[in-house]
Design a protein around this motif. Sequence first.
Motif, PDB file in Angstrom:
ATOM      1  N   ARG A   1       0.828  -1.213   0.000  1.00 36.32           N
ATOM      2  CA  ARG A   1       0.000   0.000   0.000  1.00 36.32           C
ATOM      3  C   ARG A   1       0.860   1.260   0.000  1.00 36.32           C
ATOM      4  N   SER A   2       1.941   1.260   0.778  1.00 35.51           N
ATOM      5  CA  SER A   2       2.746   2.484   0.880  1.00 35.51           C
ATOM      6  C   SER A   2       3.662   2.690  -0.321  1.00 35.51           C
ATOM      7  N   LEU A   3       4.199   1.616  -0.881  1.00 33.51           N
ATOM      8  CA  LEU A   3       5.150   1.755  -1.993  1.00 33.51           C
ATOM      9  C   LEU A   3       4.530   1.509  -3.368  1.00 33.51           C
ATOM     10  N   GLY A   4       3.440   0.750  -3.392  1.00 34.49           N
ATOM     11  CA  GLY A   4       2.829   0.404  -4.670  1.00 34.49           C
ATOM     12  C   GLY A   4       3.439  -0.833  -5.298  1.00 34.49           C
ATOM     13  N   TYR A   5       4.348  -1.493  -4.600  1.00 35.39           N
ATOM     14  CA  TYR A   5       4.990  -2.704  -5.104  1.00 35.39           C
ATOM     15  C   TYR A   5       5.540  -3.504  -3.929  1.00 35.39           C
ATOM     16  N   VAL A   6       5.919  -4.746  -4.223  1.00 39.57           N
ATOM     17  CA  VAL A   6       6.678  -5.585  -3.297  1.00 39.57           C
ATOM     18  C   VAL A   6       7.905  -6.071  -4.051  1.00 39.57           C
ATOM     19  N   GLU A   7       8.887  -6.567  -3.302  1.00 37.96           N
ATOM     20  CA  GLU A   7      10.135  -7.013  -3.925  1.00 37.96           C
ATOM     21  C   GLU A   7      10.508  -8.415  -3.459  1.00 37.96           C
ATOM     22  N   THR A   8      11.196  -9.116  -4.344  1.00 37.43           N
ATOM     23  CA  THR A   8      11.826 -10.361  -3.934  1.00 37.43           C
ATOM     24  C   THR A   8      13.086  -9.985  -3.159  1.00 37.43           C
ATOM     25  N   LEU A   9      13.700 -10.955  -2.530  1.00 39.36           N
ATOM     26  CA  LEU A   9      14.941 -10.675  -1.805  1.00 39.36           C
ATOM     27  C   LEU A   9      16.053 -10.215  -2.732  1.00 39.36           C
TER      28      LEU A   9
END
Length: 167
Positions: free
Chosen positions: A58-66
Motif C-alpha cells: 500500500r505504501s510503496l505500490g509494489y513488493v520485492e523479492t529478496l
Amino acid sequence: QRRYAKTINFGLIYGMSSFGLAKALGIDNMSAEMFIKRYFARYTGVAEYMERTKEQARSLGYVETLFGRRLYLPDIHGSAVRRAAAERAAINAPMQGTASEAALAAEQSSAQLVMQVHDELVLQVPEDELAHIKAQLPQWMSDVGEGVLAVPLLAEVGAGKNWDDAH
C-alpha cells in the motif's frame, strides 16, 4: 487431512473467508472460523508477514523479492475486489519469486524469471537448459517451505513457445 491442511494453508494465505473455507472443506461456518482462529493463533508469524507485506504494498505500490525484483501492484488502492487480488499477489510474490531467483542463481543458469502471474512463474529458458530446469524447478519450489510449513508444497512445470502453449 492432507487436503484439509493444503486448503487451509493456501486458502488463508490467499485471503479465503470462513464462508469460503467452509464451502471448500464441506464443513459448517463455525468450524471453519475455528480453524482460521487456531491457524493464526498457532502461526502468528504468518499473520504478521501478511499484514507487513500488504502495508508495504500500500505504501510503496509494489513488493520485492529478496533479490530486488519488483512486482508493481497498481490495484492496491482500487476497488475492494481489485485491492484484495493485489494484496494476495503482494503476499505471494516475494516468496515464489525469491525461491525461483535463488535456484536459478545457484544453478548458474541462463534462464530468467520473466514475470509472475498469481501463483505461476514464467521463465525464459534456453533450449539446451530446458530439460534440466523442467526436472529441477518443482523440487526448488517445494524446498522453499521445507522446515517452515507442516505440509509439502507442490509445483508443476509446463513448457512451450509462449505462456498459453505451456498450459
